[in-house]
Scaffold this active site. Structure first.
Site, mmCIF file in Angstrom:
data_model
loop_
_atom_site.group_PDB
_atom_site.id
_atom_site.type_symbol
_atom_site.label_atom_id
_atom_site.label_comp_id
_atom_site.label_asym_id
_atom_site.label_seq_id
_atom_site.Cartn_x
_atom_site.Cartn_y
_atom_site.Cartn_z
ATOM 1 N N GLN A 68 -26.843 -47.372 13.932
ATOM 2 C CA GLN A 68 -27.387 -46.225 13.211
ATOM 3 C C GLN A 68 -26.652 -44.945 13.600
ATOM 4 O OE1 GLN A 68 -31.475 -46.643 14.362
ATOM 5 N NE2 GLN A 68 -31.027 -46.447 16.527
ATOM 6 N N HIS A 72 -47.276 -39.016 18.367
ATOM 7 C CA HIS A 72 -47.360 -40.024 19.424
ATOM 8 C C HIS A 72 -48.771 -40.172 19.987
ATOM 9 C CE1 HIS A 72 -42.934 -39.447 19.319
ATOM 10 N NE2 HIS A 72 -42.970 -40.748 19.509
ATOM 11 N N ASP A 93 -32.627 -57.386 19.899
ATOM 12 C CA ASP A 93 -33.313 -57.380 18.612
ATOM 13 C C ASP A 93 -34.720 -57.932 18.826
ATOM 14 O OD1 ASP A 93 -34.293 -57.811 16.064
ATOM 15 O OD2 ASP A 93 -32.441 -58.661 15.287
ATOM 16 N N ASP A 119 -43.221 -49.022 17.274
ATOM 17 C CA ASP A 119 -42.756 -47.683 16.870
ATOM 18 C C ASP A 119 -41.350 -47.799 16.300
ATOM 19 O OD1 ASP A 119 -42.658 -44.963 16.519
ATOM 20 O OD2 ASP A 119 -42.080 -44.530 18.581
#
Length: 570
Positions: free
Chosen positions: A271, A307, A393, A418
């Site tokens: 990313q 959060h 992963d 999250d």
């Protein structure tokens, strides 16, 4: 005999050239698809559309090659053109997006137009549409010229032999397929690990080098060779400049897309990560924000609200808090809040090592001030001795967790998921009923799970699908929402396996909420209230089975087709 040896040498050169160019062509396909997906969004459809378009363009180019007479000269021009277009394509596409983004702001500033008035029609809309079409235009043109390579090299080989070669096309296609396989390996092992500009310039440089070698070997068969020498030299100079300054230029173009000052950015294998800062005034704290692939993940001025709602309800619903698990959360902020509940251990699973290094202060390339800011925000959560970080992963690692628990490791009392929104097929599987059913095996019977679940208003169907999918995996499900100023109205999903639902457990809970000052029990209970007709269409919402991409498609439709617009209805 010498003539036959010479022909074999030419064969080796041409077949080897074909393999190299096939590798370049495959890299161009992936490069254009990857970058178009990044700047246009809708990643999976864009990638497939671009690859399909370039394959069609290659076919058109292959057909068009039959009308070319000067095969040696034309091949050299083809390589020169591919090198130029391939080298500048990424920069030009980025510049077009930045220009379209900045132009309305410049017009508003220059002519004193109130910023509440959106400049989105007429000429501006035409420019925006053009910037979206441009990647496909580059892809088609590059694919067109790449498609000419096989027929031209095949004809050159027959011209050298002075006769029709029976297996000529088979030889060329064999080299092409093998070269494409090598190109795929290069893309995975090299191109994905370097800035996209280097990948483009490096591939273009190979095309130019092949063109130069071809010019040298076959210069006596080319009329007007001087313009080709000059052209290759000029493109080589352009590529050299791009190699030196391209990353810096791309970084500046990327920075223009953010309203705040970009203080650090890194392209990880998974990313694009950008850290920004905004100064309000001399007396107010700076606002630090995290963007992943252009989407806001948190802003320091209000991330505690997000959060708090992510972690507090699940901890109130769990009967114990000894062993906790976070899936995602590489910024360490959920970890920071869960540590306040004094657990014995917390395990965090996140795929992106570079993101974890950045937020744990171990990214050696990040400015020290940035590292200090980020570790201050998460209160050095990664340094706590109770924390175990697994950089894998989660879809794969969950199976290892199941095996460890079967071997005697303790179950988790609470699990917090999250993850970013399901805006990519790779993320969609982590929102599937299969994944949630596997999580059942590592959660205590009286434990609880909390899931980040996108916006219940801007992506209503995706939000509801997450709850319905968790229920399909055997959980008792409650969903809740709250306003996070940076995001707008946001939602979460709470699940339990046996006994009372999460909401009922919170109502009965005698636990003391940790020192948060943001949430009271009443506020938490109120967050579970939705409009009376909110779930009227729940029967038509699909469960996200593995491979169905239901949640991904709901999310894409909400943000691409409807642009996150909420319709209140009657």
């Amino acid at each position: 005999m010498a003539s036959e040896v010479n022909k074999r040498r030419h064969d080796i050169v041409l077949v080897f050239t074909m393999a190299i160019l096939a590798a370049c062509g495959l890299v161009y396909e992936y490069l254009m698809a990857h970058f178009a997906g990044r700047i246009l969004g809708s990643v999976e459809p864009t990638i497939y559309a671009m690859i399909g378009l370039m394959i069609v363009a290659m076919g058109v180019g292959a057909f068009s090659a039959k009308w070319i007479n000067s095969i040696y000269q034309s091949f050299a021009w083809v390589e020169l053109t591919i090198g130029l277009l391939g080298g500048i394509s990424i920069l030009v596409m980025s510049a077009s997006v930045a220009f379209v983004y900045l132009l309305p702001q410049w017009i508003q500033s220059t002519y004193g137009i109130d910023f509440s008035i959106e400049l989105a029609g007429g000429f501006i809309e035409t420019l925006r549409l053009s910037s979206k079409i441009l990647p496909y235009a580059f892809g088609f043109v590059i694919g067109f010229f790449v498609g000419m390579e096989i027929p031209l090299i095949a004809r050159i080989r027959e011209n050298i032999h002075g006769k029709h070669l029976e297996h000529n096309l088979g030889t060329m296609y064999g080299a092409d397929y093998i070269g494409a396989g090598i190109g795929a390996a290069i893309w995975i092992t090299v191109c994905l690990k370097v800035p996209v500009t280097y990948a483009a310039v490096g591939t273009a440089g190979i095309n130019v080098l092949v063109g130069l070698i071809f010019l040298y070997i076959y210069r006596h068969k080319i009329n007007h060779v001087l313009p080709l020498w000059i052209g290759h030299g000029a493109v080589a100079l352009v590529l050299f400049i791009m190699a030196v300054y391209g990353v810096q230029w791309m970084s500046r173009l990327n920075d223009t897309l953010f309203k705040d000052d970009v203080v650090y950015q890194v392209q990880t294998p998974y990313q694009n990560v950008v850290i920004t800062e905004r100064t309000i005034n001399a007396n107010a704290p700076k606002i630090t924000s995290l963007y992943i692939n252009g989407r806001l993940q948190f802003a320091s001025n209000d991330e505690r609200i997000y959060h708090a709602y992510l972690t507090t309800p699940v901890m109130l619903a769990a009967n114990r808090n000894a062993h906790l698990l976070i899936i995602g959360g590489g910024d360490g902020l959920a970890l920071r809040d869960l540590l306040k509940w004094n657990p014995r251990s917390i395990t965090l699973i996140d795929l992106d090592s570079q993101l974890i290094d950045l937020f744990s202060g171990n990214d050696l390339k990040a400015p020290q001030t940035v590292s200090e800011t980020l570790t201050t925000i998460n209160r050095n959560a990664f340094d706590d001795s109770r924390v175990t970080v697994i950089r894998e992963d989660a879809f794969v690692e969950i199976e290892n967790q199941i095996e460890e628990i079967a071997s005697g490791a303790p179950h988790y009392d609470a699990i917090v998921i999250d993850l970013p929104d399901p805006s990519h097929p790779d993320l969609n599987k982590l929102y599937s009923s299969f994944f949630y059913s596997r999580i059942r095996n590592i959660l205590t019977a009286d434990g609880a799970i909390g899931i980040q679940s996108t916006s219940p208003y801007h992506a209503k169907e995706a939000f509801q699908a997450i709850g319905k999918t968790l229920a399909d995996a055997g959980f008792l499900v409650d969903q809740y929402h709250a306003n996070v100023p940076s995001f707008g109205e946001w939602g979460w999903t709470l699940g339990t396996l046996t006994g009372a639902s999460g909401l009922t457990r919170i109502e009965r809970a005698q636990k003391t909420i940790h020192d948060n000052h943001l949430l009271s029990k009443g506020e938490i209970l109120a967050s579970f209230i939705f409009p009376s007709n909110f779930y009227d269409n729940i029967g038509n919402i699909q469960i996200n089975h593995l491979g169905s991409h239901a949640i991904f498609q709901y999310h894409q439709r909400a943000w691409q087709q409807y642009q996150g617009t909420f319709y209140a209805g009657e």
